[in-house]
Design a protein around this motif. Structure first.
Motif, short mmCIF file in Angstrom:
data_model
loop_
_atom_site.label_atom_id
_atom_site.label_comp_id
_atom_site.label_asym_id
_atom_site.label_seq_id
_atom_site.Cartn_x
_atom_site.Cartn_y
_atom_site.Cartn_z
N HIS A 177 -28.40 -7.03 -43.79
CA HIS A 177 -28.75 -6.71 -42.40
C HIS A 177 -27.68 -7.25 -41.45
O HIS A 177 -27.14 -6.53 -40.61
CB HIS A 177 -30.12 -7.32 -42.08
CG HIS A 177 -30.57 -7.14 -40.66
ND1 HIS A 177 -31.57 -6.27 -40.27
CD2 HIS A 177 -30.14 -7.73 -39.50
CE1 HIS A 177 -31.73 -6.34 -38.96
NE2 HIS A 177 -30.88 -7.19 -38.46
N GLU A 178 -27.35 -8.53 -41.59
CA GLU A 178 -26.38 -9.14 -40.67
C GLU A 178 -24.98 -8.57 -40.89
O GLU A 178 -24.22 -8.37 -39.94
CB GLU A 178 -26.39 -10.66 -40.81
CG GLU A 178 -27.70 -11.33 -40.42
CD GLU A 178 -28.19 -10.95 -39.03
OE1 GLU A 178 -29.42 -10.92 -38.81
OE2 GLU A 178 -27.34 -10.63 -38.16
N HIS A 181 -24.53 -5.48 -38.98
CA HIS A 181 -24.24 -5.71 -37.56
C HIS A 181 -22.73 -5.87 -37.34
O HIS A 181 -22.14 -5.28 -36.44
CB HIS A 181 -24.94 -6.97 -37.05
CG HIS A 181 -26.36 -6.77 -36.65
ND1 HIS A 181 -26.77 -5.80 -35.77
CD2 HIS A 181 -27.49 -7.43 -37.01
CE1 HIS A 181 -28.08 -5.88 -35.60
NE2 HIS A 181 -28.54 -6.85 -36.35
N GLU A 204 -30.11 -2.61 -34.57
CA GLU A 204 -31.16 -3.15 -35.46
C GLU A 204 -31.54 -2.15 -36.54
O GLU A 204 -31.71 -2.48 -37.70
CB GLU A 204 -32.40 -3.51 -34.63
CG GLU A 204 -32.28 -4.83 -33.90
CD GLU A 204 -31.76 -5.93 -34.79
OE1 GLU A 204 -30.74 -6.53 -34.44
OE2 GLU A 204 -32.32 -6.13 -35.87
N ALA A 207 -28.94 -1.87 -39.20
CA ALA A 207 -28.99 -3.10 -40.01
C ALA A 207 -30.17 -3.05 -40.98
O ALA A 207 -30.03 -3.34 -42.18
CB ALA A 207 -29.08 -4.30 -39.09
N HIS A 602 -31.01 -11.42 -32.77
CA HIS A 602 -30.92 -12.09 -34.07
C HIS A 602 -31.83 -11.33 -35.05
O HIS A 602 -32.46 -10.37 -34.69
CB HIS A 602 -31.40 -13.53 -33.94
CG HIS A 602 -30.62 -14.29 -32.90
ND1 HIS A 602 -29.30 -14.00 -32.60
CD2 HIS A 602 -30.96 -15.30 -32.07
CE1 HIS A 602 -28.88 -14.81 -31.65
NE2 HIS A 602 -29.86 -15.60 -31.30
N ILE A 603 -31.89 -11.81 -36.30
CA ILE A 603 -32.67 -11.11 -37.31
C ILE A 603 -34.12 -10.96 -36.85
O ILE A 603 -34.76 -9.94 -37.05
CB ILE A 603 -32.60 -11.80 -38.68
CG1 ILE A 603 -33.35 -10.96 -39.74
CG2 ILE A 603 -33.23 -13.17 -38.66
CD1 ILE A 603 -32.63 -9.76 -40.20
ZN ZN Z 1 -30.48 -7.65 -36.46
#
Ligand code: ZN
Length: 610
Positions: A177-178, A181, A204, A207, A602-603
């Motif tokens: 996921h990150e 980004h 998002e 990701a 952020h996540i």
């Molecule tokens: Zn994210």
């Protein structure tokens, strides 16, 4: 180039015991060093107590061997044979954590760089060759990508229910996921400063869907889920649940008899979520788009599953006639395997492969829909591609529009599709233009001056308003593989991606006294050119839907209410560094301009996580 075998976590550690915990992935990079470190990714591991940089996993390359391997703190290979002769990994070691997070980042990059997806090497948005990966950045239930420090930062925390430490850098979902980004920031850098909530939400969604694609490409996980569900993936599965261990660890079990059959997770993509165009919450918005696309994936799978099950049944009949025994124990299960493999390839090409088509600036979900439409339309038009695949591209467009309509992302197909006769003001595909006929395309790629001249001479073609300054983005020359036939013939198309952007003023009706009455945002045009035929594959303009303006106003109002805006020198720290958790605001000439809004993503949305 060195090709070595590296370990990747299959699923979050606490979910192990259901199946194997780690599996191998062959990474191909120019070199490997202790860390691990390679040309484009470097793991930097800090000691939790002292903050000192730890040596990192050691890379061993014996002279007589072609490839090398990593060893742990006691110089033991992290991959070893157990007493039964089976390969295993030293999961409990720090070195395993360092190597597996490194491998997951490289695997994620390889998915995007695939010849049929982007078909090119990735570039970071920051001006240095390596993405820094911090596997244990501190105690916090979160993880994030930060452009300013060129890094992915993974935190660790105590599970609220078990009290065990949870390392986000050991979660394949969260690492991919990150990484996505960082990759998307290199593909569409304007999104980092965008104030349109849908632009943030798109970050998002890409990701989360990257984490889904990683899961679908995990041989062991696919084996397990197909067996568990008899091939049916319409319900909630490990594919549709993002960050399970994380989700479970941060959500306090409300009571002992709480229903735990419905596994917790950070996000669940199998359920369609309603969509509000003017919403200003990126994470909430992103789930609507992610769920719509996840359901498109399930639809593509069901279609292939049907075909592959019939094919397996046929093969059984033939094998029975020929050998008196069947080839597939259960045609539905072997059909499911084949169908999932083809589906994830088609889905990656459709969703990730469309990212280079995105127009610059503040973009919307509909812009992404049009990029996917144009990318599939190109496949549908390319006569060298077999007819049934071209038909499939057309079907995928129909399904995409159905899913977007069902989710309320678009009111009707005219938003995305290029309608006969009336066309579509924001996307036009497959047309000729005299401006291209005489043009030296090599020069257009190499020379910024030439590219600027071309755009300035053809403002109408690119939709650039008269007399305003504009910016030309670096051109991409791509040898894209459009298809591979059954006899392994690869069909390529030489494409050029040309992007121009400019600033537009819009009213800033934010009810905060002293705030500028207007703001500037970035918009633009992407031109995808077929280099060989010197024709235009697609032209895409940034969305100008007025609902997006309302959503931007809501976003700015919310940022102001949450005291997250810092004007000019207030946004700079004592050593001149940009303050991390704030959005920089500038109001020169009484025009508001914001940058770095993505830094707040952020996540997990700390507000939503509760
Ligand atoms: Zn994210």
């Amino acid at each position: 180039m060195e090709r070595i075998l590296l370990p990747i976590m299959i699923q979050d550690p606490s979910l192990s015991g259901i199946y194997k915990q780690a599996e191998g992935f062959y990474a191909t990079e120019p070199y490997y060093l202790d860390g691990p470190v390679s040309e484009r990714v470097a793991v930097i591991d800090f000691d939790e107590k002292t903050g000192a940089v730890l040596p990192g996993a050691k890379y061993i390359k014996e002279r007589r061997r072609k490839t090398g391997y990593f060893v742990d703190e006691e110089n033991r290979p992290i991959r070893f044979r157990n007493e039964y002769g089976k390969f295993e990994y030293r999961l409990e070691t720090r070195a395993f954590n360092q190597v597996s997070v490194f491998a997951t980042v490289l695997r994620t990059m390889a998915i995007f760089e695939d010849e049929e997806v982007l078909g090119r090497q990735l570039h970071w948005s920051f001006d240095s060759p390596q993405l820094l990966v911090i596997p244990r950045a501190g105690v916090w239930a979160n993880a994030y990508y930060d452009r300013n420090t060129h890094s992915l930062q993974f935190f660790y925390f105590k599970d609220r229910n078990t009290g065990e430490w949870v390392y986000s850098s050991l979660s394949r979902d969260i690492v991919s996921h990150e990484t996505a980004h960082a990759i998307l920031d290199g593909i569409a850098p304007d999104l980092y400063d965008a104030i349109t909530p849908q632009s943030q939400a798109l970050h998002e969604t890409i990701a989360d869907l990257t984490a889904v694609i990683m899961a679908l490409k995990s041989h062991n996980l696919v084996l397990y889920i197909i067996k568990q569900n008899q091939g049916d993936i319409t319900q909630s599965t490990e594919f549709s649940r993002i960050g399970e261990q994380f989700g479970r660890a941060i959500k306090k079990k409300r009571s002992e008899d709480e229903d735990t059959t419905k596994p917790a997770s950070l996000r669940e993509l199998s359920e369609i979520k309603s969509f509000d165009k003017t919403d200003h919450k990126p994470h909430r918005l992103s789930v609507s788009l992610s769920a719509a696309l996840y359901n498109l994936l399930v639809q593509m799978y069901e279609d292939w599953w049907d075909i592959e099950t019939k094919r397996a049944q046929q093969e059984n009949i033939q094998s029975f006639v020929k050998h008196g025994r069947r080839k597939h124990k259960d045609p539905k299960i072997s059909g499911a395997h084949e169908a999932l493999r083809t589906t994830v390839d088609d889905f990656s090409k459709m969703v990730l492969g469309a990212l280079d088509y995105l127009p610059p600036g503040e973009i919307s979900f509909a812009d992404f829909g049009r990029a996917m439409f144009a990318n599939q339309q190109n496949l549908h038009h390319f006569t060298a591609v077999p007819r049934d695949e071209r038909q499939r591209a057309k079907k995928r467009i129909d399904w995409l529009i159905e899913r977007f309509e069902q989710a309320g992302i678009i009111d009707n197909e005219r938003t995305i599709r290029e309608m006969p006769i009336v066309g579509n003001p924001l996307v036009k595909t497959h047309f000729e233009h005299k401006a291209l006929k005489e043009l030296n395309l090599d020069e257009l790629i190499q020379s910024d001056w030439m590219a600027y001249q071309f755009a300035n001479d053809h403002r109408r073609l690119l939709g650039i308003p008269r007399d305003i300054p504009f910016e030309i983005h670096p051109r991409l020359a791509i040898k894209k593989q459009l298809f591979e036939t059954k006899d392994d013939t690869k069909i390529y198309q030489n494409q050029i991606i040309f992007k121009a952007s400019w600033e537009k003023l819009e009213k800033n009706v934010v009810s905060v006294s002293g705030f500028p009455r207007s703001r500037r945002i970035k918009v633009g045009t992407t031109l995808v050119i077929d280099r060989d035929s010197q024709t235009i594959i697609a032209r895409l303009h940034t969305d100008d839907d007025s609902d997006l303006e309302i959503a931007r106003t809501r976003m700015i109002t919310k940022l102001q209410e949450d005291k997250l805006l810092r004007f000019e020198d207030e946004s700079v720290g004592p050593h001149g560094e940009t303050l991390q958790n704030f959005v920089q605001a500038d109001q020169s000439n009484e025009v508001l301009h914001l940058s770095g809004v993505s830094r707040l993503l952020h996540i997990i949305d700390t507000e939503e996580a509760g």
